[in-house]
Design an enzyme around this catalytic site. Structure first.
Site, PDB file in Angstrom:
ATOM      1  N   LYS A  34      53.397  37.716  22.384  1.00 33.88           N
ATOM      2  CA  LYS A  34      52.081  38.085  21.892  1.00 33.88           C
ATOM      3  C   LYS A  34      51.079  36.993  22.205  1.00 33.88           C
ATOM      4  O   LYS A  34      51.326  35.813  21.950  1.00 33.88           O
ATOM      5  CB  LYS A  34      52.119  38.288  20.370  1.00 33.88           C
ATOM      6  CG  LYS A  34      50.821  38.870  19.856  1.00 33.88           C
ATOM      7  CD  LYS A  34      50.586  38.597  18.382  1.00 33.88           C
ATOM      8  CE  LYS A  34      49.619  37.456  18.199  1.00 33.88           C
ATOM      9  NZ  LYS A  34      48.914  37.461  16.905  1.00 33.88           N
ATOM     10  N   ASP A  61      46.731  40.830  21.389  1.00 35.17           N
ATOM     11  CA  ASP A  61      46.276  41.119  20.020  1.00 35.17           C
ATOM     12  C   ASP A  61      44.843  40.633  19.825  1.00 35.17           C
ATOM     13  O   ASP A  61      44.618  39.585  19.224  1.00 35.17           O
ATOM     14  CB  ASP A  61      47.243  40.437  19.042  1.00 35.17           C
ATOM     15  CG  ASP A  61      46.964  40.822  17.593  1.00 35.17           C
ATOM     16  OD1 ASP A  61      46.304  41.848  17.358  1.00 35.17           O
ATOM     17  OD2 ASP A  61      47.425  40.082  16.700  1.00 35.17           O
ATOM     18  N   LYS A  63      42.416  42.633  18.436  1.00 29.63           N
ATOM     19  CA  LYS A  63      41.856  43.320  17.253  1.00 29.63           C
ATOM     20  C   LYS A  63      40.402  43.732  17.480  1.00 29.63           C
ATOM     21  O   LYS A  63      39.492  43.322  16.747  1.00 29.63           O
ATOM     22  CB  LYS A  63      41.982  42.432  16.014  1.00 29.63           C
ATOM     23  CG  LYS A  63      43.417  42.103  15.624  1.00 29.63           C
ATOM     24  CD  LYS A  63      43.463  41.386  14.292  1.00 29.63           C
ATOM     25  CE  LYS A  63      44.867  41.115  13.809  1.00 29.63           C
ATOM     26  NZ  LYS A  63      45.614  40.117  14.619  1.00 29.63           N
ATOM     27  N   ASP A  66      34.175  47.412  17.214  1.00 29.40           N
ATOM     28  CA  ASP A  66      32.753  47.464  17.583  1.00 29.40           C
ATOM     29  C   ASP A  66      32.365  48.924  17.704  1.00 29.40           C
ATOM     30  O   ASP A  66      33.164  49.805  17.364  1.00 29.40           O
ATOM     31  CB  ASP A  66      32.544  46.701  18.912  1.00 29.40           C
ATOM     32  CG  ASP A  66      31.166  46.058  18.988  1.00 29.40           C
ATOM     33  OD1 ASP A  66      30.172  46.756  18.690  1.00 29.40           O
ATOM     34  OD2 ASP A  66      31.081  44.871  19.344  1.00 29.40           O
ATOM     35  N   THR A 125      46.904  41.390   6.384  1.00 26.54           N
ATOM     36  CA  THR A 125      47.795  40.966   5.301  1.00 26.54           C
ATOM     37  C   THR A 125      47.167  39.855   4.452  1.00 26.54           C
ATOM     38  O   THR A 125      47.703  39.503   3.407  1.00 26.54           O
ATOM     39  CB  THR A 125      49.147  40.496   5.863  1.00 26.54           C
ATOM     40  OG1 THR A 125      48.878  39.631   6.969  1.00 26.54           O
ATOM     41  CG2 THR A 125      50.000  41.656   6.310  1.00 26.54           C
ATOM     42  N   ARG A 221      56.009  31.176  14.378  1.00 33.60           N
ATOM     43  CA  ARG A 221      56.499  29.820  14.105  1.00 33.60           C
ATOM     44  C   ARG A 221      58.008  29.673  13.886  1.00 33.60           C
ATOM     45  O   ARG A 221      58.565  28.636  14.277  1.00 33.60           O
ATOM     46  CB  ARG A 221      55.702  29.221  12.936  1.00 33.60           C
ATOM     47  CG  ARG A 221      54.281  28.876  13.356  1.00 33.60           C
ATOM     48  CD  ARG A 221      53.339  28.768  12.212  1.00 33.60           C
ATOM     49  NE  ARG A 221      53.121  30.060  11.583  1.00 33.60           N
ATOM     50  CZ  ARG A 221      52.284  30.266  10.582  1.00 33.60           C
ATOM     51  NH1 ARG A 221      51.599  29.246  10.084  1.00 33.60           N
ATOM     52  NH2 ARG A 221      52.129  31.469  10.073  1.00 33.60           N
TER      53      ARG A 221
HETATM   54  O1  C5P Z   1      53.912  32.247  12.939  1.00 29.68           O
HETATM   55  P1  C5P Z   1      53.984  33.639  12.362  1.00 29.68           P
HETATM   56  O2  C5P Z   1      55.353  34.261  12.464  1.00 29.68           O
HETATM   57  O3  C5P Z   1      53.415  33.715  10.975  1.00 29.68           O
HETATM   58  O4  C5P Z   1      53.038  34.483  13.331  1.00 29.68           O
HETATM   59  C1  C5P Z   1      52.758  35.823  13.102  1.00 29.68           C
HETATM   60  C2  C5P Z   1      51.817  36.327  14.124  1.00 29.68           C
HETATM   61  O5  C5P Z   1      51.390  37.626  13.725  1.00 29.68           O
HETATM   62  C3  C5P Z   1      50.551  35.481  14.280  1.00 29.68           C
HETATM   63  O6  C5P Z   1      50.213  35.504  15.677  1.00 29.68           O
HETATM   64  C4  C5P Z   1      49.511  36.200  13.480  1.00 29.68           C
HETATM   65  O7  C5P Z   1      48.217  36.094  14.008  1.00 29.68           O
HETATM   66  C5  C5P Z   1      49.969  37.642  13.585  1.00 29.68           C
HETATM   67  N1  C5P Z   1      49.562  38.502  12.489  1.00 29.68           N
HETATM   68  C6  C5P Z   1      49.830  38.242  11.151  1.00 29.68           C
HETATM   69  N2  C5P Z   1      49.416  39.103  10.184  1.00 29.68           N
HETATM   70  C7  C5P Z   1      48.740  40.204  10.511  1.00 29.68           C
HETATM   71  C8  C5P Z   1      48.479  40.469  11.853  1.00 29.68           C
HETATM   72  C9  C5P Z   1      48.908  39.591  12.827  1.00 29.68           C
HETATM   73  O8  C5P Z   1      50.456  37.257  10.825  1.00 29.68           O
HETATM   74  N3  C5P Z   1      48.371  41.029   9.572  1.00 29.68           N
END
Ligand code: C5P
Length: 249
Positions: A34, A61, A63, A66, A125, A221
């Site tokens: 991603k 991603d 998002k 507009d 979220t 992460r």
């Molecule tokens: O590091 P981590 O596992 O938290 O990364 C989750 C990924 O999903 C990040 O790139 C974050 O921007 C994305 N994301 C999120 N919550 C959302 C939509 C996307 O954590 N509601």
């Protein structure tokens, strides 16, 4: 990419070299990667192409949100990059999502490319019931997620992004042929330290999210901050495999 419980590694960095390095390490261990706003704003289409040259399917991603005409234009610009999946905000409304779909269809047709899957972002979220009310939307969050998912389906979206806790309820609403793309996933062994991040509050394990019916798990992460990113991704793959009874990637 195609079956349930596949892992997309979130390469959240502004550094092209770091993202390329992660991608090489993860070759064969995840289904795709991603790239988000952070990477795309810093590096643009040229940086994007460095990652797509690694051969990984890309979830772009951005998002988008507009007026329909502008989002249609954005889709005309993005489709030639050939991401496998891209995101628009479902809150942008029916006409905006329809315009995105039409523009993607037309552009892919014209250039003889495969149309990217377009998924609608439901409720971020980071928002709770109070936040929804503050921006004039009707809580609870779970109802708003459902409402937006059904609107996204009506508009011709291929799926939605949702939290791990909404998977079962949404599956019941939208059936099996609608992609559920799910961030907020944490293996038990990555619940603390750099790998946890600390900002994901309502998490589930990869095995649980896959078993609940997620098509794609977006995991950052726990993989990228691991001492050995490849080993972490393989471990996650094995956990998913054990939970759903077949190899996902
Ligand atoms: O590091 P981590 O596992 O938290 O990364 C989750 C990924 O999903 C990040 O790139 C974050 O921007 C994305 N994301 C999120 N919550 C959302 C939509 C996307 O954590 N509601």
């Amino acid at each position: 990419m195609g079956s349930k419980g596949q892992v997309l590694a979130a390469l959240d960095t502004v550094s092209v070299n770091e993202a390329v390095d992660w991608a090489h390490r993860l070759d064969g261990a995840v289904a795709g990667v991603k790239l988000g706003l952070e990477f795309f704003l810093a590096n643009g289409p040229l940086g994007y192409r460095r990652i797509s040259a690694t051969g990984f399917p890309i979830f772009l991603d951005l998002k988008l949100h507009d007026i329909p005409n502008t989002v249609a234009g954005a889709l005309r610009a993005i489709v030639p990059l050939q991401p496998t999946i891209l995101t628009v905000h479902a809150g942008g409304g029916l006409a905006m999502m329809q315009a995105a779909r039409e523009s993607a269809d037309e552009t892919a047709d014209k250039l003889k490319l495969r149309r990217p899957k377009i998924v609608g972002v439901t409720v971020l979220t980071s928002l709770d019931d109070q936040d929804l009310a503050a921006v004039g939307q009707t809580p609870p969050v779970a109802d708003q997620v459902k409402r937006l998912a059904l609107l996204a389906r009506t508009a011709g979206m291929d799926g939605v992004v949702c939290s791990p806790h909404e998977i079962e309820a949404l599956r019941r609403e939208v059936g099996n042929d609608f992609l559920l793309v799910v961030p907020g996933v944490r293996p038990h062994w990555a619940e603390s330290g750099k790998q946890a991040g600390g900002d994901q509050k309502r998490v589930r394990t990869p095995g649980d999210a896959a078993k609940a019916g997620a098509d794609y798990l977006v995991i950052g992460r726990p993989i990228t901050m691991a001492e050995d990113a490849r080993e972490a991704a393989c471990r996650i793959g094995l956990e998913i495999d054990a939970a759903i009874g077949h190899a996902p990637n």
